[in-house]
Structure formats: structure tokens, C-alpha cells
Design an enzyme around this catalytic site. Sequence first.
Site, PDB file in Angstrom:
ATOM      1  N   ARG A  30      -2.309   7.448 -11.228  1.00  0.00           N
ATOM      2  CA  ARG A  30      -3.427   7.524 -12.167  1.00  0.00           C
ATOM      3  C   ARG A  30      -4.715   8.042 -11.522  1.00  0.00           C
ATOM      4  O   ARG A  30      -5.671   8.387 -12.204  1.00  0.00           O
ATOM      5  CB  ARG A  30      -3.648   6.139 -12.807  1.00  0.00           C
ATOM      6  CG  ARG A  30      -2.536   5.737 -13.733  1.00  0.00           C
ATOM      7  CD  ARG A  30      -2.543   4.250 -14.032  1.00  0.00           C
ATOM      8  NE  ARG A  30      -1.877   3.471 -12.993  1.00  0.00           N
ATOM      9  CZ  ARG A  30      -1.685   2.152 -13.037  1.00  0.00           C
ATOM     10  NH1 ARG A  30      -2.129   1.459 -14.066  1.00  0.00           N
ATOM     11  NH2 ARG A  30      -1.070   1.524 -12.049  1.00  0.00           N
ATOM     12  N   GLU A  74       4.331  -7.789 -17.938  1.00  0.00           N
ATOM     13  CA  GLU A  74       3.608  -6.561 -17.601  1.00  0.00           C
ATOM     14  C   GLU A  74       3.165  -5.852 -18.882  1.00  0.00           C
ATOM     15  O   GLU A  74       3.861  -5.908 -19.902  1.00  0.00           O
ATOM     16  CB  GLU A  74       4.507  -5.636 -16.767  1.00  0.00           C
ATOM     17  CG  GLU A  74       4.707  -6.100 -15.345  1.00  0.00           C
ATOM     18  CD  GLU A  74       3.404  -6.271 -14.581  1.00  0.00           C
ATOM     19  OE1 GLU A  74       2.577  -5.343 -14.563  1.00  0.00           O
ATOM     20  OE2 GLU A  74       3.191  -7.358 -14.010  1.00  0.00           O
ATOM     21  N   TYR A 101     -34.699  19.769   7.338  1.00  0.00           N
ATOM     22  CA  TYR A 101     -33.333  19.519   7.801  1.00  0.00           C
ATOM     23  C   TYR A 101     -33.384  19.355   9.311  1.00  0.00           C
ATOM     24  O   TYR A 101     -33.844  20.251  10.031  1.00  0.00           O
ATOM     25  CB  TYR A 101     -32.380  20.675   7.428  1.00  0.00           C
ATOM     26  CG  TYR A 101     -31.069  20.534   8.148  1.00  0.00           C
ATOM     27  CD1 TYR A 101     -30.238  19.449   7.875  1.00  0.00           C
ATOM     28  CD2 TYR A 101     -30.678  21.415   9.150  1.00  0.00           C
ATOM     29  CE1 TYR A 101     -29.047  19.264   8.562  1.00  0.00           C
ATOM     30  CE2 TYR A 101     -29.490  21.240   9.848  1.00  0.00           C
ATOM     31  CZ  TYR A 101     -28.689  20.159   9.547  1.00  0.00           C
ATOM     32  OH  TYR A 101     -27.520  19.964  10.237  1.00  0.00           O
ATOM     33  N   ASN A 132      -2.832 -11.522 -14.298  1.00  0.00           N
ATOM     34  CA  ASN A 132      -2.387 -11.660 -12.909  1.00  0.00           C
ATOM     35  C   ASN A 132      -3.234 -10.729 -12.055  1.00  0.00           C
ATOM     36  O   ASN A 132      -3.268  -9.529 -12.284  1.00  0.00           O
ATOM     37  CB  ASN A 132      -0.903 -11.258 -12.835  1.00  0.00           C
ATOM     38  CG  ASN A 132      -0.419 -11.076 -11.418  1.00  0.00           C
ATOM     39  OD1 ASN A 132      -0.856 -11.794 -10.517  1.00  0.00           O
ATOM     40  ND2 ASN A 132       0.490 -10.145 -11.218  1.00  0.00           N
ATOM     41  N   ALA A 166       0.830  -1.211   0.000  1.00  0.00           N
ATOM     42  CA  ALA A 166       0.000   0.000   0.000  1.00  0.00           C
ATOM     43  C   ALA A 166       0.858   1.252   0.000  1.00  0.00           C
ATOM     44  O   ALA A 166       0.484   2.282   0.545  1.00  0.00           O
ATOM     45  CB  ALA A 166      -0.919  -0.014   1.220  1.00  0.00           C
ATOM     46  N   ASN A 171      -7.053   1.606 -10.091  1.00  0.00           N
ATOM     47  CA  ASN A 171      -5.950   2.472 -10.505  1.00  0.00           C
ATOM     48  C   ASN A 171      -6.403   3.883 -10.851  1.00  0.00           C
ATOM     49  O   ASN A 171      -5.627   4.820 -10.756  1.00  0.00           O
ATOM     50  CB  ASN A 171      -5.237   1.875 -11.717  1.00  0.00           C
ATOM     51  CG  ASN A 171      -4.605   0.541 -11.377  1.00  0.00           C
ATOM     52  OD1 ASN A 171      -4.022   0.377 -10.310  1.00  0.00           O
ATOM     53  ND2 ASN A 171      -4.744  -0.422 -12.264  1.00  0.00           N
ATOM     54  N   GLN A 197       8.367   1.819   2.942  1.00  0.00           N
ATOM     55  CA  GLN A 197       9.192   1.718   1.736  1.00  0.00           C
ATOM     56  C   GLN A 197       9.559   3.159   1.374  1.00  0.00           C
ATOM     57  O   GLN A 197       8.688   3.941   0.992  1.00  0.00           O
ATOM     58  CB  GLN A 197       8.384   1.051   0.609  1.00  0.00           C
ATOM     59  CG  GLN A 197       9.168   0.826  -0.653  1.00  0.00           C
ATOM     60  CD  GLN A 197       8.276   0.374  -1.819  1.00  0.00           C
ATOM     61  OE1 GLN A 197       7.045   0.520  -1.777  1.00  0.00           O
ATOM     62  NE2 GLN A 197       8.891  -0.159  -2.851  1.00  0.00           N
ATOM     63  N   ASP A 244      -4.968  -2.156  -3.277  1.00  0.00           N
ATOM     64  CA  ASP A 244      -5.924  -1.543  -4.211  1.00  0.00           C
ATOM     65  C   ASP A 244      -6.876  -2.573  -4.816  1.00  0.00           C
ATOM     66  O   ASP A 244      -7.401  -2.382  -5.893  1.00  0.00           O
ATOM     67  CB  ASP A 244      -5.186  -0.757  -5.310  1.00  0.00           C
ATOM     68  CG  ASP A 244      -4.395  -1.634  -6.279  1.00  0.00           C
ATOM     69  OD1 ASP A 244      -4.269  -2.834  -6.022  1.00  0.00           O
ATOM     70  OD2 ASP A 244      -3.917  -1.094  -7.303  1.00  0.00           O
ATOM     71  N   LYS A 254      -3.797   6.522  -2.765  1.00  0.00           N
ATOM     72  CA  LYS A 254      -4.833   5.732  -3.452  1.00  0.00           C
ATOM     73  C   LYS A 254      -5.645   4.837  -2.499  1.00  0.00           C
ATOM     74  O   LYS A 254      -6.879   4.811  -2.580  1.00  0.00           O
ATOM     75  CB  LYS A 254      -4.184   4.875  -4.531  1.00  0.00           C
ATOM     76  CG  LYS A 254      -5.184   3.962  -5.229  1.00  0.00           C
ATOM     77  CD  LYS A 254      -4.660   3.386  -6.505  1.00  0.00           C
ATOM     78  CE  LYS A 254      -3.629   2.320  -6.301  1.00  0.00           C
ATOM     79  NZ  LYS A 254      -3.241   1.689  -7.566  1.00  0.00           N
TER      80      LYS A 254
END
Length: 417
Positions: A17, A156, A334, A171, A11, A229, A74, A104, A24
Site C-alpha cells: 500500500r 481481520e 548557502y 488489535n 519486517a 500502511n 522469510q 510498521d 516499508k
Amino acid sequence: MNKAIAMIILAAGKGKRMKSQTPKVMHNICGRPMLAYVLDMARSLKPKKTIVVLGYKHEIVKKELGKGILAVRQKNLKGTADAVKQALPKLKGFKGTLLVLYGDTPLLKKESVDKLLKYHIENNLDATLLTGSLDKPKGYGRVLRDKCSSVSGIAEEKDADDFQKDIKEVNTGIICFNKASLEAALKKVRPDNRKKEYYLTDVINILYAGGKLVDGIKICDIQEAQGINSRLDLARANAAMRQRLNEKFMQNGVTIADTNLTFISYGAKIGQDTVIYPFTVIERDVKIGKRCFIGPFAHLREGTSVSDDVTLGNFVETTRTKIGAKVLAKHFSYIGDTSVGAKVNIGAGTVTANFDGRFKHSTVIKDNAMIGSDTILVAPVKIGKNSITGAGSVVIKDIPDNRKAVGVPARILKRKG
Ligand code: UD1
Ligand code: CA
């Protein structure tokens, strides 16, 4: 706890994108971040350890993790293989099956992952892919198979040749590994591809070339494995999850007139024989009792709790509000920061003026009160039991029980009748 299984959830990515400042995995699906669904799924498999790899805006994402989930960072987003590498130090001493999930992929169901794990473990494989068939496989890694139809690698999208691009088996990104085999193969991954990234998918090619046992099983419903994505993917996933949630409500005895036009968030609770009419939005954790009629065009926002036999009709909006049994608010209103007693009738056009520009204030409406059409209740304010407000009144002070108030500002009359 399943001692033989550990999980790594990736993650760290920004999600370029998505064109967003929000990471994301923090984009919402039916009222909660997509990562929350992946974490729920991971927890349901009761692994020995779950490690989430964080990167872009890691502090924000970390808050979503909850108990028992480890986080690693990372620092440079060098690809999915590099991300998995960052998690390995937390798994020192662990031997067994490592399941890699992507943050994702929120629609994935436990049953599909269970199947994959079972197949992987029973056949004692080095790596097992969860694959799927897609008519339009664009964007996904294509599954390569050798002459015997065995999985031999992944190409890929960006690096695939024209023949590989025609392959419809993709995949899903969900892969089981034997930990030792993965570790050995990761050392050999090089960033020699168009994106100059360390691809986790290269591990499959490396294992196959080294004579290791690699296989793949197909998921029945590819929608489950859809990766998010873009905003388009997000909208599709929202629609799929919405449908899933709506179906669950219907199975439990709720009527939903049109499931495509009813927007109920995760965590909402709705009692039996309640009917939800179209264009209704019910936000996260809202509670609705039995035999209610909600909508069309109702918006029940967070903090709303509705008792049994209530009608909240056209264009009624509620927030941080409790509604007692048998309340009727049939037309545009309301109602915010309010506690409404039982059997209250709220006339068309009633508004709680709960915000003074700086602070929010509460309104209390006691049992059996009758709020006349177009009443403005200027909070903080209380309406007593059995009391009535006249049409168009603006109530700026409390009305005792059994009284009537009329006018602007509302005058409390001596007698109710
Ligand atoms: C990936 C797979 C592709 C597969 C698809 C399925 C690779 C190289 N490709 O492609 O074969 O068909 O998923 O949805 O794995 N991430 C990190 N660190 C990084 C890069 C990515 O943690 O350095 C995370 C992202 O946050 C994301 C996940 O890994 O959750 C997948 O990355 P993404 O860029 O979405 O990969 P895809 O291009 O979708
Ligand atoms: Ca993806």
C-alpha cells in the site's frame, strides 16, 4: 537483561500500500527509518533475544539492525503467522514470554509494552493482546469478545462480517505469548481467509477454542499503536513524532515558535535558550549551541554544527559546516563544506561555490571576518582573520589576515581601510 523475554519483530513485508520500491520499514520518520524506532524500543526492554524477520529487500533492511539483533529470512511472504514461525528455530531452548512486534508501528512507547508484559506475566496467560479503541477502525483486526467479555478471537478487516466491522476495539498487533502455547497453536493455523495468508491473529481464536487463557489490555493513547500502511499513515506518524521531538526540545529549554511548522529530525541537539522560528528544517544529528536564533526558513542540513550565540536567519542553508560562536548570517546564504570562525559576519547573499561539477571543496573563514553582501567564495578558498570582502566580490584565491578584497575576480587590496 530480561531473561524471561524474547522478541520477534516482523519486517518482511513489502508494504504494497506504500506503492514504493523501498521496503516499508525503511521509510523515514523524522530522518530515520521507522524500523529504527521499533528496534530502539525493543532494546530498551532488554530482552534475552531479539529476532527480526526480513523478506522483501532483506539486504537493505539488515543493515539497519545493528549489534545484538538476530535476523531470519522469510522466503515467501505467506502472512504474519508464517513470519513468526521462521523465527522460532532461533529460540530453541528458550522458555518464557515471547513478544511479537510489527516493524510498521514506530510510535509505540516502552511504557505501554512494559504494562502489557507485566499484565501477561502476572496473570500467567497464554496470550495477551494490546488493543485500542478507534472511531474509524478500518484496516485493523477487530477484537472479538465472548458473552463474558473475554477476548475470544480477532477478525481481520477483509474477513469480518458487518457486525464485526462495527467493533471499535482493534488489535494493535502487539501480542505477548507463552512460547509453548504459541508454538502449539501455530501448527493449527490455516490460510483459509480472503487473503489466503497464515494470520498470526488466528492463533488467538485457536487458543481460545482450546480453552487457553487469552486476554487483552487497552492502550491509553491509540496513536502510539498506529500501524503505517500507506503514505497517508506515514505523514501522520511523521507529524506525531515531530511533535514528540519538538516537545522534548521545549522541555529542555528551547523555544519553538510554532511546533507544527518546525521540522527537526531525530538526533539533533539544541542548546538552552535557542529560538527556532517557523519553516525551519533541521536535519539528522545537527548540533546547535545555546542562545542561537535560527530561521525563519532556515535549512540546517546534515553535518552542521553551530556554536553558541549564533544567528542563522531567513533562507540560510548550511551543510557539512561548522559555525563559530557569535556568527551572524541573517539573510539568504548557502554555506557548504565550510569552517566559519567566531564573530564572523556573513552578508546577505553570500554563497560558497563548493562544487566544481565533479568534486566538493572546502571554504575556511577565519575569526572576525566580514563577508560583504553577495560575495561568492569559490572553494577551495580561505578568508583570513579580520579580513573583509567587498559587496559582489567573487573570491577565487585565499585572502590573508587583515586584508580587503573587492571585485570580480576579487583583487586583494594593499590596505584594509
Ligand atoms: C496486522 C494485523 C491486524 C492488526 C494490524 C495492526 C495480521 C493478520 N493482522 O494487519 O490484526 O490490526 O496489523 O497494525 O497480523 N509481515 C511479515 N511477513 C508477512 C506479512 C507481514 O513479516 O508475510 C510483517 C509486515 O512487514 C508488517 C507486519 O508484519 O511489519 C504487519 O503486516 P501488515 O501487512 O502491515 O498487516 P496489517 O494488514 O496491518
Ligand atoms: Ca500494518
